[in-house]
Design a protein around this motif. Structure first.
Motif, mmCIF file in Angstrom:
data_model
loop_
_atom_site.group_PDB
_atom_site.id
_atom_site.type_symbol
_atom_site.label_atom_id
_atom_site.label_comp_id
_atom_site.label_asym_id
_atom_site.label_seq_id
_atom_site.Cartn_x
_atom_site.Cartn_y
_atom_site.Cartn_z
ATOM 1 N N ARG A 1 77.981 89.139 144.336
ATOM 2 C CA ARG A 1 78.280 87.547 144.512
ATOM 3 C C ARG A 1 77.676 87.555 145.926
ATOM 4 O O ARG A 1 78.254 87.912 146.657
ATOM 5 N N ILE A 2 76.567 86.543 146.027
ATOM 6 C CA ILE A 2 76.168 86.110 147.401
ATOM 7 C C ILE A 2 76.625 84.671 147.491
ATOM 8 O O ILE A 2 76.416 83.901 146.429
ATOM 9 N N TRP A 3 77.113 84.072 148.581
ATOM 10 C CA TRP A 3 77.212 82.817 148.725
ATOM 11 C C TRP A 3 76.447 82.279 149.998
ATOM 12 O O TRP A 3 76.483 82.929 151.096
ATOM 13 N N HIS A 4 75.490 81.476 149.642
ATOM 14 C CA HIS A 4 74.300 80.882 150.636
ATOM 15 C C HIS A 4 74.661 79.544 150.960
ATOM 16 O O HIS A 4 74.731 78.524 150.306
ATOM 17 N N MET A 5 75.359 79.445 152.229
ATOM 18 C CA MET A 5 75.746 78.118 152.834
ATOM 19 C C MET A 5 74.738 77.022 152.925
ATOM 20 O O MET A 5 75.281 75.851 152.816
ATOM 21 N N GLY A 6 73.499 77.493 153.120
ATOM 22 C CA GLY A 6 72.613 76.402 153.482
ATOM 23 C C GLY A 6 73.037 75.851 154.920
ATOM 24 O O GLY A 6 73.551 76.384 155.567
ATOM 25 N N ASP A 7 72.582 74.448 155.368
ATOM 26 C CA ASP A 7 73.016 73.731 156.438
ATOM 27 C C ASP A 7 74.102 73.153 156.137
ATOM 28 O O ASP A 7 74.248 72.365 155.051
ATOM 29 N N TYR A 8 75.302 73.030 156.841
ATOM 30 C CA TYR A 8 76.459 72.377 156.388
ATOM 31 C C TYR A 8 77.501 71.915 157.690
ATOM 32 O O TYR A 8 77.022 72.466 158.825
#
Length: 430
Positions: A195-202
């Motif tokens: 499981r990978i969590w890609h935050m993006g810009d936030y």
């Protein structure tokens, strides 16, 4: 599951991340390099770089997902080979269509003017310009067609579980995010038991940022790799909440009769802060620019009811040729929102009035006018400021503060952290 960051580990923007298995792969963002960040590239070089990432592809399923519609994340979309599906949020797709339709309209107007002049004057130079514009219009049409073909997901309603999208054996689930552009997302990516969590810009400090931590607490469990941005790691900017932006703006708007605000047409939260501040100061709200007009209409249609009026926009569109409108503005005072390209028009209602009563609120990143390399690349920000006697900076970043990044890592507790969208020598100190 393999992760390869093709670009973005040592620069802000221009992001391209590949996540793959033996049979499938997805790319998160195909961004254009920001001016002054990364190696400058010609369109031909960009096209060749993208082509190289797709040639000799042995994967059965491939797709591209975009976190949001900023150019440093979506700017290379038109180089993606035909047949590769591209995904973006519904709101992001609508904004891109509005943007490129406006670009096409401007090119068409310029083409008609140049063509008429070339026919009258039989000017070779004007004929060349007309040919260039004709090619630009065709390119505009092609890009609009590509965007219309984007696959989309609908933003998940409050308290509902988001729906995953399956690309071969990779499952991607989009989660709404708060950023300095409308309709931004982060992704949970699952395959091969990982499981990978890609935050993006936030960011956490926007009106729509209150759901960030609860979302992570609910869904970001057993995460192997967290991919986070680090834009603010080397910056000392104070990340004040948008509510404080509103309060500061309302205060200074009350002190000046005529107020021009330099702001982005795609930042729904900043536009809301300006609108609410103008309302509190008792001033009519005007806007300048075709994109501002289109995005405010889009925001109102999609978000007015859900936001209980916060994102309900009904400004007056400035017509500099309407003498009656200009006279009314000068008599009653105003707040005018303008983009950086609207300087000449934004100055129209300020001509002939007492300069001491005119204020410019600069609501963009200060690096655009402070950093010599940024001024050289785009001098309009500094020029905009220089045309006003009274200027105040009221801004907050669209990116996560160092403290928010720490919170995210402590909540998610990933086995590994990858920090991208940061300056080359910036360090993530946990």
């Amino acid at each position: 599951m393999n992760i390869k960051v093709h670009r973005g580990l040592e620069q802000i923007g221009g992001c391209i991340t590949e996540i793959s298995t033996d049979t499938s792969r997805v790319f998160i963002d195909f961004g254009q390099n920001l001016p002054g960040c990364g190696e400058p590239a010609t369109p031909e070089q960009d096209a060749k770089m993208v082509e190289g990432l797709f040639e000799h592809d042995s994967h059965k399923e491939t797709a591209v997902f975009y976190t949001h519609a900023h150019e440093d994340h979506v700017g290379l979309f038109h180089y993606i080979p035909d047949g590769i599906p591209q995904y973006i949020g519904e709101g992001g797709k609508a904004m891109l269509i509005a943007k490129y339709e406006l670009i096409k309209r401007k090119d068409e107007i310029e083409f008609n003017v140049v063509s008429t002049l070339s026919q009258k004057n039989d000017s070779e130079c004007q004929k060349v310009s007309a040919e260039r514009l004709a090619k630009a219009i065709i390119a505009d049409e092609e890009r609009i067609g590509i965007i219309r073909g984007f696959h989309t997901w609908e933003r998940t309603k409050p308290h509902a579980a988001p729906k995953p999208i399956q690309i071969g054996d990779i499952r991607i689930t989009p989660f709404f995010n708060c950023h300095s552009i409308y309709d931004s997302y982060m992704f949970l990516i699952e395959a091969d038991g990982k499981r990978i969590w890609h935050m993006g810009d936030y960011r956490e400090h926007g009106y729509m940022g209150k759901g960030l931590l609860p979302t992570l607490k609910r869904y970001a469990s057993d995460i192997d790799v967290l991919i986070t941005e680090g834009t603010m790691l080397k910056r000392d900017d104070e990340c004040i909440h948008e509510r404080e932006v509103f309060r500061k703006m309302a205060s200074v708007m009350d002190a000046f009769k005529y107020v021009v605000v330099l702001a982005s047409a795609t930042d729904i939260e900043r536009l809301a802060s300006i609108k609410e501040a103008a309302k509190k100061a008792g001033k009519r709200l005007y806007i300048n620019g075709g994109l501002m007009k289109r995005t405010m209409k889009l925001f109102t249609e999609r978000e007015a009811k859900l936001s209980k009026g916060l994102f309900d926009f009904h400004p007056i569109y400035l017509n500099p040729d309407n003498e009656k409108m200009i006279a009314t503005m000068q008599k009653n005072g105003f707040v005018l929102i303008s983009g950086v390209n609207g300087l000449g028009i934004a100055e129209e209602p300020c001509e002939g009035v007492d300069p001491s009563e005119v204020l410019l609120i600069y609501s963009s990143w200060d690096g655009y006018y402070k950093k010599p390399e940024q001024v050289k690349l785009n001098p309009l920000y500094k020029e905009f400021r220089s045309r006003f006697a009274n200027v105040v900076d009221i801004h907050t970043s669209g990116h996560a503060s160092k403290e928010t990044i720490r919170k995210i890592i402590n909540i998610v507790k990933p086995k590994e952290v990858i920090c991208m969208h940061k300056e080359a020598d910036a360090e993530l100190l946990l």
